[in-house]
Motif scaffolding. Structure first.
Motif, PDB file in Angstrom:
ATOM      1  N   PRO A 112       0.829  -1.208   0.000  1.00  0.00           N
ATOM      2  CA  PRO A 112       0.000   0.000   0.000  1.00  0.00           C
ATOM      3  C   PRO A 112       0.867   1.264   0.000  1.00  0.00           C
ATOM      4  CG  PRO A 112       0.053  -0.972   2.185  1.00  0.00           C
ATOM      5  CD  PRO A 112       0.755  -1.932   1.276  1.00  0.00           C
ATOM      6  N   GLU A 113       0.291   2.357  -0.482  1.00  0.00           N
ATOM      7  CA  GLU A 113       1.028   3.618  -0.507  1.00  0.00           C
ATOM      8  C   GLU A 113       1.355   4.100   0.911  1.00  0.00           C
ATOM      9  OE1 GLU A 113       0.418   7.073  -3.476  1.00  0.00           O
ATOM     10  OE2 GLU A 113      -0.831   7.588  -1.734  1.00  0.00           O
ATOM     11  N   THR A 114       0.413   3.906   1.820  1.00  0.00           N
ATOM     12  CA  THR A 114       0.670   4.284   3.216  1.00  0.00           C
ATOM     13  C   THR A 114      -0.159   3.425   4.148  1.00  0.00           C
ATOM     14  OG1 THR A 114       0.922   6.163   4.732  1.00  0.00           O
ATOM     15  CG2 THR A 114      -1.117   6.065   3.454  1.00  0.00           C
ATOM     16  N   ILE A 115       0.217   3.461   5.421  1.00  0.00           N
ATOM     17  CA  ILE A 115      -0.459   2.709   6.487  1.00  0.00           C
ATOM     18  C   ILE A 115      -0.663   3.658   7.665  1.00  0.00           C
ATOM     19  CG2 ILE A 115      -0.319   0.723   8.051  1.00  0.00           C
ATOM     20  CD1 ILE A 115       1.827  -0.449   6.218  1.00  0.00           C
ATOM     21  N   GLU A 116      -1.776   3.503   8.344  1.00  0.00           N
ATOM     22  CA  GLU A 116      -1.984   4.226   9.600  1.00  0.00           C
ATOM     23  C   GLU A 116      -2.705   3.302  10.566  1.00  0.00           C
ATOM     24  OE1 GLU A 116      -4.319   8.238  10.992  1.00  0.00           O
ATOM     25  OE2 GLU A 116      -2.918   8.427   9.321  1.00  0.00           O
ATOM     26  N   THR A 117      -2.410   3.456  11.841  1.00  0.00           N
ATOM     27  CA  THR A 117      -3.036   2.626  12.871  1.00  0.00           C
ATOM     28  C   THR A 117      -3.745   3.518  13.878  1.00  0.00           C
ATOM     29  OG1 THR A 117      -1.314   0.952  12.647  1.00  0.00           O
ATOM     30  CG2 THR A 117      -2.652   0.872  14.638  1.00  0.00           C
ATOM     31  N   VAL A 118      -5.015   3.228  14.093  1.00  0.00           N
ATOM     32  CA  VAL A 118      -5.808   3.920  15.106  1.00  0.00           C
ATOM     33  C   VAL A 118      -5.721   3.113  16.397  1.00  0.00           C
ATOM     34  CG1 VAL A 118      -8.107   4.720  15.770  1.00  0.00           C
ATOM     35  CG2 VAL A 118      -7.367   4.897  13.376  1.00  0.00           C
ATOM     36  N   LEU A 119      -5.317   3.755  17.482  1.00  0.00           N
ATOM     37  CA  LEU A 119      -5.144   3.082  18.772  1.00  0.00           C
ATOM     38  C   LEU A 119      -6.169   3.572  19.780  1.00  0.00           C
ATOM     39  CD1 LEU A 119      -1.272   3.190  19.381  1.00  0.00           C
ATOM     40  CD2 LEU A 119      -2.603   1.287  18.460  1.00  0.00           C
ATOM     41  N   LEU A 120      -6.807   2.645  20.446  1.00  0.00           N
ATOM     42  CA  LEU A 120      -7.650   2.937  21.610  1.00  0.00           C
ATOM     43  C   LEU A 120      -6.911   2.430  22.830  1.00  0.00           C
ATOM     44  CD1 LEU A 120     -10.759   1.704  19.837  1.00  0.00           C
ATOM     45  CD2 LEU A 120     -10.893   3.789  21.153  1.00  0.00           C
ATOM     46  N   THR A 121      -6.705   3.254  23.819  1.00  0.00           N
ATOM     47  CA  THR A 121      -5.902   2.873  24.980  1.00  0.00           C
ATOM     48  C   THR A 121      -6.766   2.683  26.219  1.00  0.00           C
ATOM     49  OG1 THR A 121      -5.459   5.203  25.482  1.00  0.00           O
ATOM     50  CG2 THR A 121      -3.864   4.058  24.120  1.00  0.00           C
ATOM     51  N   GLY A 122      -6.271   1.807  27.097  1.00  0.00           N
ATOM     52  CA  GLY A 122      -6.866   1.650  28.414  1.00  0.00           C
ATOM     53  C   GLY A 122      -8.136   0.831  28.477  1.00  0.00           C
ATOM     54  N   LEU A 123      -8.529   0.152  27.391  1.00  0.00           N
ATOM     55  CA  LEU A 123      -9.749  -0.650  27.412  1.00  0.00           C
ATOM     56  C   LEU A 123      -9.493  -2.013  28.049  1.00  0.00           C
ATOM     57  CD1 LEU A 123     -11.204  -0.099  23.815  1.00  0.00           C
ATOM     58  CD2 LEU A 123     -11.498   1.314  25.848  1.00  0.00           C
ATOM     59  N   ALA A 164       2.968   5.782   9.418  1.00  0.00           N
ATOM     60  CA  ALA A 164       3.326   4.616   8.610  1.00  0.00           C
ATOM     61  C   ALA A 164       4.489   3.829   9.203  1.00  0.00           C
ATOM     62  CB  ALA A 164       3.638   5.046   7.187  1.00  0.00           C
ATOM     63  N   GLU A 165       5.568   4.508   9.583  1.00  0.00           N
ATOM     64  CA  GLU A 165       6.739   3.799  10.092  1.00  0.00           C
ATOM     65  C   GLU A 165       6.452   3.121  11.425  1.00  0.00           C
ATOM     66  OE1 GLU A 165       9.591   3.046   8.559  1.00  0.00           O
ATOM     67  OE2 GLU A 165       8.544   3.906   6.842  1.00  0.00           O
ATOM     68  N   ALA A 166       5.798   3.844  12.323  1.00  0.00           N
ATOM     69  CA  ALA A 166       5.454   3.256  13.621  1.00  0.00           C
ATOM     70  C   ALA A 166       4.475   2.098  13.444  1.00  0.00           C
ATOM     71  CB  ALA A 166       4.871   4.320  14.539  1.00  0.00           C
ATOM     72  N   SER A 167       3.563   2.220  12.473  1.00  0.00           N
ATOM     73  CA  SER A 167       2.614   1.143  12.208  1.00  0.00           C
ATOM     74  C   SER A 167       3.329  -0.117  11.731  1.00  0.00           C
ATOM     75  CB  SER A 167       1.591   1.582  11.158  1.00  0.00           C
ATOM     76  OG  SER A 167       0.739   2.586  11.660  1.00  0.00           O
ATOM     77  N   LYS A 168       4.302   0.040  10.840  1.00  0.00           N
ATOM     78  CA  LYS A 168       5.050  -1.115  10.345  1.00  0.00           C
ATOM     79  C   LYS A 168       5.750  -1.840  11.493  1.00  0.00           C
ATOM     80  CE  LYS A 168       5.922   0.844   5.761  1.00  0.00           C
ATOM     81  NZ  LYS A 168       6.951   1.428   4.854  1.00  0.00           N
ATOM     82  N   THR A 169       6.341  -1.079  12.400  1.00  0.00           N
ATOM     83  CA  THR A 169       7.023  -1.687  13.551  1.00  0.00           C
ATOM     84  C   THR A 169       6.029  -2.415  14.448  1.00  0.00           C
ATOM     85  OG1 THR A 169       8.721   0.034  13.502  1.00  0.00           O
ATOM     86  CG2 THR A 169       8.466  -1.197  15.549  1.00  0.00           C
ATOM     87  N   PHE A 170       4.905  -1.763  14.711  1.00  0.00           N
ATOM     88  CA  PHE A 170       3.882  -2.351  15.579  1.00  0.00           C
ATOM     89  C   PHE A 170       3.380  -3.668  15.012  1.00  0.00           C
ATOM     90  CE2 PHE A 170      -0.458  -3.167  16.819  1.00  0.00           C
ATOM     91  CZ  PHE A 170      -0.517  -2.823  18.151  1.00  0.00           C
TER      92      PHE A 170
END
Length: 211
Positions: free
Chosen positions: A1-12, A86-92
């Motif tokens: 893909p051209e780019t990646i993004e990750t949506v995070l919900l914390t503390g659930l 994108a970079e942080a998402s790839k690592t995650f």
């Protein structure tokens, strides 16, 4: 893909995280992955200390930006929302893929394929289990020596499969690697194996005892 993004919900908690992942995956926002990392595994996966539910979206930059904004609005009521670039998402997601919290441990590691909505209840019935969830809750990576409790929990909450991925020799000798088959299917498996391997030289006992 051209780019990646990750949506995070914390503390659930885990039940709320699975509900949020299901909501995202059943939306029209083309989610490509969803995982839940409890606080105990957070440091190994994303370097933090809080539990997170992670929703990945991929594609062209304008599409990802629009879908990310829509997901943040959709999920915002569940808890604090942040994003990974994108970079942080790839690592995650590489850490999730590689089962990073458990790769150096000597404890038995199980791969559970279950109904996503039942995943938190299954984990609650396994004493002293360390887990994290992939596939929106449908895949549980579980570290536990109690194979009997794992298979009983899976059977009690909708069924599924529990596969022993790695363990000590003692655990492997005492525990079936694959989900035990019903008797009629086990008999069929034995007959098929016998027809291909009448001398019993091809990995005897590797998949099922006596086969």
């Amino acid at each position: 893909p051209e780019t990646i993004e990750t949506v995070l919900l914390t503390g659930l908690n885990e039940a709320a995280a699975v509900s949020a992942m299901s909501l995202a995956m059943n939306s029209s926002h083309e989610v490509s992955a969803a995982a839940c990392v409890p606080a105990a595994q957070a440091a190994a996966i994303h370097g933090g200390s809080e539990a997170v539910a992670a929703i990945r979206i991929e594609g062209f930059v304008p599409s990802v930006a629009a879908r990310s904004a829509a997901l943040q609005e959709l999920l915002g009521g569940a808890g604090p929302v942040t994003t990974l670039d994108a970079e942080a998402s790839k690592t995650f997601w590489a850490s999730v893929r590689d089962v990073e919290p458990f790769v150096t441990s000597e404890q038995a590691l199980w791969r559970l394929s279950v109904t996503p909505s039942e995943a938190p209840a299954i984990v609650a019935d396994i004493p002293d289990a360390a887990v994290f969830y992939d596939w929106g809750g449908g895949l549980i990576w579980c570290q536990s020596e109690d194979g009997a409790a794992i298979r009983a929990a899976v059977a009690a909450h909708g069924g599924g499969h529990a596969t022993l991925i790695c363990a000590s020799d003692d655990v492997r000798r005492a525990t079936a690697v694959f989900e035990p088959q019903p008797k009629p299917l086990a008999a069929l498996s034995a007959r098929v194996k016998e027809s291909f391997d009448p001398r019993h030289i091809l990995n005897p006992g590797r998949m099922y005892e006596g086969v």
